[in-house]
Design an enzyme around this catalytic site. Structure first.
Site, short mmCIF file in Angstrom:
data_model
loop_
_atom_site.label_atom_id
_atom_site.label_comp_id
_atom_site.label_asym_id
_atom_site.label_seq_id
_atom_site.Cartn_x
_atom_site.Cartn_y
_atom_site.Cartn_z
N LYS A 1 0.84 -1.19 -0.08
CA LYS A 1 0.26 -0.40 0.17
C LYS A 1 1.25 1.34 -0.12
CE LYS A 1 -3.72 1.44 2.46
NZ LYS A 1 -4.88 1.26 3.71
N SER B 1 -9.66 -0.82 7.28
CA SER B 1 -9.21 -1.00 5.54
C SER B 1 -8.93 -1.78 4.99
CB SER B 1 -8.24 0.46 5.98
OG SER B 1 -8.71 1.80 6.29
N SER C 1 -9.71 1.03 2.87
CA SER C 1 -8.01 2.17 1.64
C SER C 1 -7.44 1.59 1.66
CB SER C 1 -8.22 2.86 2.64
OG SER C 1 -7.19 2.89 4.46
#
Length: 600
Positions: free
Chosen positions: A219, A315, A291
């Site tokens: 990420k 997330s 996310s």
């Protein structure tokens, strides 16, 4: 003070005027200016006046935000004394003695998940499954979708080179990312150099372990030296760190190969970043959720061997559910966050997203352990035996939750599978408390983390400018009550005590993955959890992380579309091994993990 902008403009002028008034007048607001009597302690309300003038009507309006009622005389007194008693607290931010706080400075207090006395594992044990890898497939796609457990055996046995595997994933990124928008930066040259190094080491008999030569993505909030780390947000899209984050360092040490920096919703919220919206490989008409959108989509579509995501309040779990992958959220403090974007010091957690449960533990083993750069990281044991039986494990569940949305027939079938495997399904309960009030902590910490960006207007450049996006939430958080923050923190301790009580009765919990109460409270208590695909459901409308927008209705499907659905296991603090051991047994019982999204 009518608006934040007006305050920033007028505050320095107000302080200058206040200083001049103190110099020229013998007294102000009824407070004498003569020197204090020797031996008398300082008192509240006698500091030099600062900040903008306020009136009783200012307090009357502010009362609406914090749900406090003051009388007229109370408001008058507060307005008259505010510039001496409370406004000086703003000087740290607006000057004249302004103090900048660097982004790597954590709060003086930290969340300790073990405050309730739960006992973590006392020994390190790690036993993989004994099965050899299957024969190497002839199809590149079949290789790409293989799990780390298989990929690692092929590489160890020299049936597959890291260079070939890396090129497979690089070609797949080039071919499929235009549909998914899950990759922010492809690290091709870096990856091929790492893969060549891995092949040379393995050929020389220097095999580092199960991640050696395995391509992965992270990420894009984990720093990578010389490679852009953008947080998915416009103000940071040209940000290039000079050092690797602790997790990336550890994966490098394990011999893994970084092929991509993966998308995240801007500043770690939902699935919209400066390059667009990351889409779900199973249903391209809907977002991947966030996310950790990029790690979820890339792992599900076979663009990486595994990925690293982060979770503050859901997330990792949300994109794992949407994209049908396995996600392991470690106990708070197990994996260091040094070199990772901070959203919330007391909530952020980094963890693996994989195509299988055992894969997640292989990754966790490589990244676990404390680091001096993260004051919340702690020494901890990792006890995992993939071959140990699960019969007799006590699995707690909440009966009412299993018969209410968002639970489905897949969730109820998972509970039956628990019983068939010889685990003991045990009813548990929690108080009916307003767990959503804990979010005061999240909003306050997040707004503090991005204070400079908020006050400088940088939030205006973010793509998402809706009421439930960070720009609005960070601005609103400036008006949250500090008293209520402390009360939320105390409530957090009460919740942690309740979770300790529940885990005195069971070994783990089985819950509907997106049940709001458990999603919130388990993140705040820091308990580990595993989400795994358990079956499939049909949806008649695209799903979204965003609040409904009548001007932009979501696509509808007739007939409904078939998409993966997962369940979540939650374990005792630092007991990821038991959670994944149970998950492995359920994964085999479900028999649905191998199915791939069509078109990839």
């Amino acid at each position: 003070m009518n608006t934040r902008r007006q305050f920033l403009i007028t505050a320095p002028l107000g302080m200058l005027a206040a200083a001049a008034a103190c110099r020229n007048a013998p007294q102000s607001a009824g407070v004498p200016t003569q020197p204090p009597t020797p031996g008398a302690p300082p008192t509240f309300g006698t500091a030099p006046a600062s900040g903008p003038a306020v009136s009783s009507s200012t307090f009357a309006e502010a009362e609406k935000l914090v749900q406090v009622t003051m009388g007229a005389a109370d408001r008058e007194m507060a307005a008259a004394s505010w510039r001496r008693s409370m406004a000086p607290l703003l000087e740290r931010r607006v000057g004249p003695r302004k103090v900048a706080i660097e982004s790597d400075v954590a709060p003086a207090t930290r969340w300790n998940p073990l405050l309730t006395g739960e006992a973590p594992p006392t020994r390190d044990v790690f036993a993989r499954t004994n099965a050899d890898a299957n024969p190497l497939p002839s199809s590149d796609a079949d290789i790409a979708f293989a799990r780390v457990t298989q990929l690692s055996r092929w590489i160890e046995q020299k049936k597959l080179t890291s260079t070939r595997l890396t090129n497979i994933y690089l070609r797949r990124i080039e071919r499929f990312d235009a549909r998914l928008r899950c990759v922010i930066t492809v690290t091709q040259a870096h990856a091929l150099a790492q893969a060549a190094k891995a092949d040379a080491e393995i050929a020389a008999g220097k095999y580092r372990g199960p991640l050696h030569g395995i391509p992965f993505g992270v990420k894009d909030l984990l720093d990578t030296a010389g490679i852009a780390t953008t947080y998915g947000a416009e103000p940071f899209r040209n940000r290039v760190p000079t050092a690797d984050s602790a997790v990336v360092q550890r994966l490098n040490a394990a011999g893994a190969v970084l092929v991509a920096k993966l998308s995240l919703g801007a500043l770690a919220l939902n699935d919209i970043w400066f390059g667009g919206q990351t889409m779900n490989p199973w249903l391209l008409e809907e977002g991947a959720s966030g996310s950790s959108a990029g790690p979820g989509a890339a792992t599900a579509a076979g663009l990486v061997g595994f990925s690293i995501g982060s979770e503050t309040g859901g997330s990792i779990i949300a994109p794992a559910m949407r994209c049908g992958v396995t996600r392991l959220r470690p106990t708070f403090g197990r994996v260091p966050r040094t070199g990772a974007m901070t959203l919330c010091w007391s909530l952020d957690k980094l963890g693996p997203m994989t195509r299988g449960d055992e894969d997640a533990m292989l990754v966790l083993q490589a990244i676990t352990g404390p680091d001096a750069g993260d004051v919340s990281s702690v020494p901890s044991r990792l006890e995992f035996d993939a071959t140990a039986p699960v019969k007799g494990l006590r699995v707690g569940y909440f009966p009412a939750w299993m018969n209410q949305d968002p639970a489905t027939d897949v969730d109820r079938a998972a509970l039956e599978a628990v019983r068939r495997l010889g685990m003991v399904a045990t009813e548990v309960s929690l108080p009916d408390w307003p767990y959503g009030s804990l979010q005061h902590v999240l909003f306050s910490e997040a707004a503090a983390s991005f204070e400079e960006l908020t006050l400088a207007g940088g939030l205006n450049s973010l793509r998402a400018q809706v009421p439930d996006a960070w720009p609005n939430l960070f601005r609103e958080a400036r008006f949250l009550s500090a008293v209520d923050f402390v009360q939320a923190d105390r409530f957090r301790r009460r919740v942690a005590v309740e979770m300790a009580r529940v885990f005195s009765q069971v070994d783990l919990l089985l819950v509907p993955s997106l049940r709001d109460e458990m999603l919130t409270l388990s993140n705040f208590t820091g308990h580990p959890s595993l989400t795994l695909r358990a079956g499939f459901v049909h949806v008649a409308e695209a799903r979204s992380d965003w609040a409904p927008d009548p001007m932009n209705p979501l696509p509808k499907f007739s007939p409904p579309r078939r998409v993966p659905h997962g369940v979540t296991l939650i374990g005792r603090l630092f007991d990821e091994g038991t959670v994944v051991r149970a998950g492995l047994a359920l994964e085999r019982a479900f028999g649905v993990a191998a199915e791939r999204p069509s078109g990839f």
